[in-house]
Design an enzyme around this catalytic site. Sequence first.
Site, PDB file in Angstrom:
ATOM      1  N   SER A   1       0.814  -1.215   0.000  1.00  0.00           N
ATOM      2  CA  SER A   1       0.000   0.000   0.000  1.00  0.00           C
ATOM      3  C   SER A   1       0.847   1.265   0.000  1.00  0.00           C
ATOM      4  O   SER A   1       0.319   2.358  -0.223  1.00  0.00           O
ATOM      5  CB  SER A   1      -0.947   0.013   1.207  1.00  0.00           C
ATOM      6  OG  SER A   1      -0.214   0.093   2.412  1.00  0.00           O
TER       7      SER A   1
ATOM      8  N   LYS B   1      -6.068   5.052   7.892  1.00  0.00           N
ATOM      9  CA  LYS B   1      -4.884   5.788   7.419  1.00  0.00           C
ATOM     10  C   LYS B   1      -5.155   7.285   7.341  1.00  0.00           C
ATOM     11  O   LYS B   1      -4.336   8.101   7.789  1.00  0.00           O
ATOM     12  CB  LYS B   1      -4.461   5.241   6.057  1.00  0.00           C
ATOM     13  CG  LYS B   1      -3.901   3.827   6.116  1.00  0.00           C
ATOM     14  CD  LYS B   1      -3.616   3.267   4.732  1.00  0.00           C
ATOM     15  CE  LYS B   1      -3.041   1.863   4.823  1.00  0.00           C
ATOM     16  NZ  LYS B   1      -2.785   1.256   3.502  1.00  0.00           N
TER      17      LYS B   1
END
Length: 810
Positions: free
Chosen positions: A657, A700
């Site tokens: 990611s 996040k």
Amino acid sequence: MPVKKLEPDALYRRCDTGQFKFETTAELEDLAGLIGQPRAVEAVNFGIGIQQKGYNLFALGPSGTGKQAFIQHYVETHATAEAVPPDWCYVNNFADHRKPRALMLPPGKADQLFNDMNMLIEELGVTIPAVFQSDEYTTRAEAIDQELNERQEQAFEALNKKAEAKNIMLMRTPTGFTLAPMRDGKPIFPKEFRQLPDEERKQIEEDSNLLQEELRETLHKAPQWQEESRQKFAELNREMAAGVVTHRIEALRKAYQQQDNVVRYLSEVEEDIIGNFRKFLPEEQRRASLFGIELPGQEEETHWFNRYRVNVLLAHETGGGAPVIYESLPSYNNLVGRIEHTAQQGALLTDFTMIRAGALHRANGGYLLVDALKLLTQPFAWEAMKRALQTRKVKIESLGQITSLISTVSLEPESIPLDIKVILLGEPIIYYLLSYYDSEFADLFKVQVDFGHDMHRNESNQQQYARLLATLAHKQQLLPFDRHAVARVIEQSARLADDNEKLTTHMRSIEDLMQESDYWARQRGESTVAATDVQQAIDAQIRRADRIRERLQEEIERGTILIETAGEKVGEINGLSVMMLGGYSFGRPSRISARVRLGKGNVVDIEREVKMGGPIHSKGVLILSHFLGARYALDYPLSLSASLVFEQSYGGVEGDSASSAELYALLSALAEVPIRQSLAVTGSVNQHGEVQAIGGVNEKIEGFFDLCNSRGLSGAQGVLIPASNVKHLMLRNDVVAAVEAGKFSIYPVSTIDQGIELLTGVEAGVRGADGDFSPDSINRRVEDRLIHFSMQLKHFAKSDKEEGKKGDDS
């Protein structure tokens, strides 16, 4: 085309309370079935309905989805309409007590047989001693004794008369019978006998020899006469015992005439009781004798009454339907049963009355639910389960016998036929591992019941979800939830599903949230649960679990962990990762840096070099080097050496990611263009420069937002996410409010070019008809730098070659 910031409505999909026609869940009816799992419901219907061999079920799905509760409820409902299975009991095998026999009886008959046999033994314990103490028995026994005595007396009397006629006396001595001459009715002593005339003495000796032979023959006949008396005595005993036992056994035979196996058993019991009637007599009567000689067959037997006892292994009520059993501890003995022992004088003793049923016995004729992981972790349990399903029999064997660790003699109970549907419950990984590694698994568990972890979020399903919440509140005796609280739970369900178009089916999390919301409502003294109570429960859950997150943010704020949220830097970028501790996950910003120089085309992943990077992360870094080689300076060899690293990372890195953030940092270092530190990035990238979706996007974003918020929101801060992740956004209210106020931004990007323009403020550039990128664009600067590296490398290679040639000439 510039990337537009996401509008606040795209960050959080609210649940419209206007769709609900109720005020509280108390107005809703309970939900009868399972929502969001149509595939699993169809599989259960099929698996329960089909009756062929091997069609047992394996319910696979995440823990907490409610698969056990649903399947158990479904099976229990279905089982009530099924036939009650037969009763089973173990009885003594009179031919070989080591191999007890199993008797199958109609439902409710096992306990009846148990009581009938106990009553029979109690009655015989009274009537048998009574008949052997009766006048009839005493008279007939005395007649047998008298007959023997008279027979012996007559024989000896006749011999004695014959001896007296010949002046010989038959005398009884301590050592037996002897013959002696007599005169005038008195025996002659040896001295007087020697003084008799020779002719008379010889006649007496001849007569004595003849009488001695007759005496010997008479004495030889005495044991035969005693044996005949014993036989008459045994026939008398059998006749008297049979007179007591037979009519009582016959009454039982009539009661169980429909069960042939029970009738045969009762006949065996009859024969054994008659043959062992003395076990029923008082102690002083147990050892019979004839003229002081004990009769044979009088060995003692401990707990003689167990011999005729019935060990009820399984007993069912006549109207109870098929059994449904969940075995919480599926050990070997708990599955197949066990044989217990009792210690007596240092020895372990057992008999058929100590045989105990296992879960397979209790569920026979019905359904057995077992947790797959618990079953697999119990020694020998999995093999025992497979063996029972393959043979369709339950055989009780001790582990000592199976492993040959114990050589002592034990019982070998008769196997019981098995007719059962086994349902294993477990995580998907267990199902797939068993399918791959156990060749027998697919033949025994042919029905896969696959429970999903989420369901579609539409108006119909939200209505069903509201009924689900009402059902849970009713079952858990919680306060009713108003429709705003229901809407907040549905929104949190979407957050738990990590998708604003889905709802979680993890019922354990929803139940926990409802119970905690109920607690906070009761603390406020309310009669219904409101949305504020649900939010307080969510906040309290986070508060209990986020100590580590707070400590990490504190260290960033104190400058221990270096993260910038303002300014610009070359080759440095804020990446985002997710940490999961227990059931709580949170986002963590990390600085990613890149350095480049002339080299041979290697992009070094420092995490991988020190074995702190996982294979997926390493794959993402390798993609970067191939992206560079395929996009820039196509006519030149890739001649750079680059290094990438997660700064201040000490626990290892896995996942791809951050691969887009690493590529941005690499492009910045090559183009020598600074990146805005007020932005953070997440997203993976492919070889074509397309930004791909990642997981944990909400955590996040919130992780970087919390850091920026603690330092003060400037309006320039924000996060770049993959455009394909927009549908997954369910952000906290404070993040949405900051975006709405223009203090924080979220940018959905689809390509690396879009992202690099946002991060640097410089045009990415496109390749024109002449084959070159736009002047002063990021891509043009990167390509020029790579061509420069290639030319330099070529120059150095040429210089080295010339130096080598000069050395050869000299």
